[in-house]
Design a protein around this motif. Structure first.
Motif, PDB file in Angstrom:
ATOM      1  N   MET A 187       0.961  -1.302   0.174  1.00 42.06           N
ATOM      2  CA  MET A 187      -0.024   0.174   0.096  1.00 42.06           C
ATOM      3  C   MET A 187       0.646   1.047  -0.607  1.00 42.06           C
ATOM      4  SD  MET A 187      -3.149  -1.533   2.986  1.00 42.06           S
ATOM      5  CE  MET A 187      -4.645   0.142   2.619  1.00 42.06           C
ATOM      6  N   ARG A 188       0.856   2.143  -0.549  1.00 41.72           N
ATOM      7  CA  ARG A 188       1.458   3.084  -0.955  1.00 41.72           C
ATOM      8  C   ARG A 188       0.568   4.474  -1.765  1.00 41.72           C
ATOM      9  NH1 ARG A 188       2.674  -0.376  -5.350  1.00 41.72           N
ATOM     10  NH2 ARG A 188       3.014   0.531  -7.218  1.00 41.72           N
ATOM     11  N   ALA A 189       0.633   5.878  -0.627  1.00 40.71           N
ATOM     12  CA  ALA A 189      -0.306   7.549  -1.173  1.00 40.71           C
ATOM     13  C   ALA A 189       1.420   8.249  -1.477  1.00 40.71           C
ATOM     14  CB  ALA A 189      -0.646   7.549   0.226  1.00 40.71           C
ATOM     15  N   ARG A 190       0.476   9.020  -2.449  1.00 39.20           N
ATOM     16  CA  ARG A 190       1.515  10.466  -2.469  1.00 39.20           C
ATOM     17  C   ARG A 190       0.605  11.472  -1.700  1.00 39.20           C
ATOM     18  NH1 ARG A 190      -0.830  12.172  -6.903  1.00 39.20           N
ATOM     19  NH2 ARG A 190       1.081  13.585  -7.312  1.00 39.20           N
TER      20      ARG A 190
ATOM     21  N   GLU B  12       6.926   9.839  -1.439  1.00 31.76           N
ATOM     22  CA  GLU B  12       5.389   8.459  -1.696  1.00 31.76           C
ATOM     23  C   GLU B  12       5.021   9.099  -0.531  1.00 31.76           C
ATOM     24  OE1 GLU B  12       6.550   4.199  -2.770  1.00 31.76           O
ATOM     25  OE2 GLU B  12       5.548   5.939  -4.424  1.00 31.76           O
ATOM     26  N   ALA B  13       4.199   7.653   0.141  1.00 29.12           N
ATOM     27  CA  ALA B  13       3.899   7.505   2.148  1.00 29.12           C
ATOM     28  C   ALA B  13       3.515   6.156   2.165  1.00 29.12           C
ATOM     29  CB  ALA B  13       3.465   8.393   2.401  1.00 29.12           C
ATOM     30  N   THR B  14       3.728   5.838   3.155  1.00 30.19           N
ATOM     31  CA  THR B  14       3.373   4.103   3.311  1.00 30.19           C
ATOM     32  C   THR B  14       2.784   4.577   4.269  1.00 30.19           C
ATOM     33  OG1 THR B  14       5.512   3.558   4.073  1.00 30.19           O
ATOM     34  CG2 THR B  14       4.548   2.878   1.958  1.00 30.19           C
ATOM     35  N   PRO B  15       1.604   3.334   5.404  1.00 29.89           N
ATOM     36  CA  PRO B  15       1.330   2.958   6.184  1.00 29.89           C
ATOM     37  C   PRO B  15       2.235   2.992   7.275  1.00 29.89           C
ATOM     38  CG  PRO B  15       0.254   1.493   4.806  1.00 29.89           C
ATOM     39  CD  PRO B  15       1.239   1.650   4.286  1.00 29.89           C
ATOM     40  N   GLU B  16       1.840   3.304   8.555  1.00 31.87           N
ATOM     41  CA  GLU B  16       2.579   3.255   9.814  1.00 31.87           C
ATOM     42  C   GLU B  16       1.996   3.177  11.031  1.00 31.87           C
ATOM     43  OE1 GLU B  16       6.416   2.825  11.938  1.00 31.87           O
ATOM     44  OE2 GLU B  16       6.047   2.596   9.998  1.00 31.87           O
ATOM     45  N   GLY B  17       0.891   2.147  11.170  1.00 36.55           N
ATOM     46  CA  GLY B  17       0.016   1.945  12.264  1.00 36.55           C
ATOM     47  C   GLY B  17      -0.968   2.979  11.639  1.00 36.55           C
ATOM     48  N   THR B  18      -1.722   3.955  12.535  1.00 37.76           N
ATOM     49  CA  THR B  18      -2.366   5.002  12.219  1.00 37.76           C
ATOM     50  C   THR B  18      -1.816   6.307  11.796  1.00 37.76           C
ATOM     51  OG1 THR B  18      -2.472   5.564  13.999  1.00 37.76           O
ATOM     52  CG2 THR B  18      -4.198   4.523  14.365  1.00 37.76           C
ATOM     53  N   ARG B  19      -0.130   6.648  11.586  1.00 38.79           N
ATOM     54  CA  ARG B  19       0.300   6.895  10.997  1.00 38.79           C
ATOM     55  C   ARG B  19       0.679   6.814   9.419  1.00 38.79           C
ATOM     56  NH1 ARG B  19       4.309   9.329  15.589  1.00 38.79           N
ATOM     57  NH2 ARG B  19       4.946   6.925  15.391  1.00 38.79           N
ATOM     58  N   VAL B  20       1.588   7.984   8.852  1.00 43.50           N
ATOM     59  CA  VAL B  20       2.169   7.082   7.723  1.00 43.50           C
ATOM     60  C   VAL B  20       3.593   7.765   7.925  1.00 43.50           C
ATOM     61  CG1 VAL B  20       0.285   8.033   6.005  1.00 43.50           C
ATOM     62  CG2 VAL B  20       1.346  10.109   6.970  1.00 43.50           C
ATOM     63  N   ARG B  21       4.033   6.963   7.189  1.00 40.71           N
ATOM     64  CA  ARG B  21       6.205   7.251   6.585  1.00 40.71           C
ATOM     65  C   ARG B  21       5.825   7.242   5.787  1.00 40.71           C
ATOM     66  NH1 ARG B  21      10.373   5.541   9.254  1.00 40.71           N
ATOM     67  NH2 ARG B  21       8.739   3.481  10.982  1.00 40.71           N
TER      68      ARG B  21
ATOM     69  N   GLU C 240      -1.881  11.828   9.760  1.00 43.97           N
ATOM     70  CA  GLU C 240      -2.525  11.943   8.720  1.00 43.97           C
ATOM     71  C   GLU C 240      -3.174  13.495   8.650  1.00 43.97           C
ATOM     72  OE1 GLU C 240      -6.054  10.045   7.305  1.00 43.97           O
ATOM     73  OE2 GLU C 240      -5.429   8.154   8.226  1.00 43.97           O
ATOM     74  N   HIS C 241      -3.195  13.605   9.758  1.00 46.36           N
ATOM     75  CA  HIS C 241      -3.098  15.301   9.688  1.00 46.36           C
ATOM     76  C   HIS C 241      -2.723  16.724   9.080  1.00 46.36           C
ATOM     77  CE1 HIS C 241      -2.649  15.648  13.708  1.00 46.36           C
ATOM     78  NE2 HIS C 241      -1.975  16.539  13.821  1.00 46.36           N
ATOM     79  N   GLU C 242      -1.382  15.529   9.544  1.00 52.99           N
ATOM     80  CA  GLU C 242       0.075  16.702   9.094  1.00 52.99           C
ATOM     81  C   GLU C 242       0.676  16.581   7.492  1.00 52.99           C
ATOM     82  OE1 GLU C 242       2.608  16.641  12.959  1.00 52.99           O
ATOM     83  OE2 GLU C 242       2.525  14.440  12.690  1.00 52.99           O
ATOM     84  N   VAL C 243      -0.982  15.664   6.900  1.00 52.00           N
ATOM     85  CA  VAL C 243      -0.199  16.142   5.335  1.00 52.00           C
ATOM     86  C   VAL C 243      -1.165  15.996   4.360  1.00 52.00           C
ATOM     87  CG1 VAL C 243       1.814  14.271   5.841  1.00 52.00           C
ATOM     88  CG2 VAL C 243      -0.277  13.666   4.987  1.00 52.00           C
ATOM     89  N   VAL C 244      -0.964  16.773   3.591  1.00 53.53           N
ATOM     90  CA  VAL C 244      -1.816  16.727   2.901  1.00 53.53           C
ATOM     91  C   VAL C 244      -1.794  15.700   1.355  1.00 53.53           C
ATOM     92  CG1 VAL C 244      -3.035  18.094   0.765  1.00 53.53           C
ATOM     93  CG2 VAL C 244      -1.829  19.710   2.751  1.00 53.53           C
ATOM     94  N   TRP C 245      -2.868  15.160   1.460  1.00 52.59           N
ATOM     95  CA  TRP C 245      -3.524  14.200   0.746  1.00 52.59           C
ATOM     96  C   TRP C 245      -3.686  14.067  -0.923  1.00 52.59           C
ATOM     97  CZ3 TRP C 245      -2.570   9.099   2.825  1.00 52.59           C
ATOM     98  CH2 TRP C 245      -2.222   9.020   4.014  1.00 52.59           C
TER      99      TRP C 245
END
Length: 251
Positions: free
Chosen positions: A2-5, A14-23, A32-37
């Motif tokens: 799973m990956r995101a931008r 690029e980001a990946t899941p880190e529990g309820t956060r993103v790496r 999650e709320h610290e980044v713009v998805w």
């Protein structure tokens, strides 16, 4: 995988899941709320299916068509996870549509359905809003219904096709302000993913990054400014979106 931008600190990562956060790719971990998805990939042509679940067609009092109802969407319609979607003032019925989004991975032309899944790179969740007030014909949705800026939410994650065991058996759920409103399964597709790729590639070339939005099950209800809409699909995550008013957009 799973990956995101996401956008963070003036750059796209690029980001990946880190529990309820993103790496982030550089190793930083953020809430999650610290980044713009952003959309988890750069979308090409967006193909959207109408009435692709029998229950939804019945809900709207329409019967199955002889071939898929497909229309196109522009890139300006796309917004990412945790973004907002505007509800125009004065409309009576605006609703979500939780959909499985299929991402094409390589050039596809005249593909047979038995080979079609080899052309899929992966999947994400889509929430494709519709404003029924503007609908001129259920079989030919017009631009104001389906091509509104920010009206198509994609994300949060792009999931590799190899990590989805059975695309024809995925549960879909939509919650409005925490209350379950929509509960379906891709086993109820009128036209399945492989058939859609065969159909579309039979008269036009599909390119890497093209997206097929596969339709929504029954259970759509009106949403209003301030509502939080959450779409879930088994194995693909949880897509969050908020409805905003014209006033919120300064209109």
């Amino acid at each position: 995988m799973m990956r995101a931008r996401v956008a963070y600190a003036g750059a796209i990562h690029e980001a990946t899941p880190e529990g309820t956060r993103v790496r982030l790719a550089d190793g930083r971990v953020r809430e999650e709320h610290e980044v713009v998805w952003l959309a988890p990939f750069e979308p090409g042509t967006i193909f959207a299916l109408g009435l692709n679940y029998a229950g939804h067609a019945t809900e709207l009092q329409f019967s199955k068509q002889e071939e898929p109802l497909v229309f196109l969407k522009g890139p300006g319609s796309v917004v990412g996870h945790r973004g907002t979607t505007r509800r125009p003032a004065g409309v009576a019925f605006m609703h979500y549509e939780c959909e499985l989004a299929v991402v094409i991975g390589r050039t596809a032309q005249n593909v047979k359905r038995e080979d079609a899944m080899q052309y899929v790179a992966g999947y994400t969740i889509a929430n494709d809003y519709a404003i029924r007030d503007y609908l001129e014909n259920y079989y030919r949705p017009n631009l104001r219904v389906k091509n509104r800026d920010g009206g198509t939410v994609l994300g949060p994650w792009f999931v590799d096709a190899a990590d989805v065991a059975d695309v024809d058996a995925l549960g879909l759920r939509t919650y409005v302000n925490g209350e379950l409103k929509q509960n379906g399964n891709t086993r109820d597709f009128v036209t399945g993913v492989a058939e859609l790729i065969e159909y579309l590639s039979g008269f036009m070339t599909l390119a890497p990054g093209d997206v097929i939005l596969t339709g929504t099950p029954e259970g759509v209800v009106n949403v209003n400014a301030g509502d939080e809409v959450v779409c879930e699909i088994d194995g693909l995550g949880r897509l969050v979106n908020t409805i905003a008013s014209d006033a919120d957009y300064g209109r």
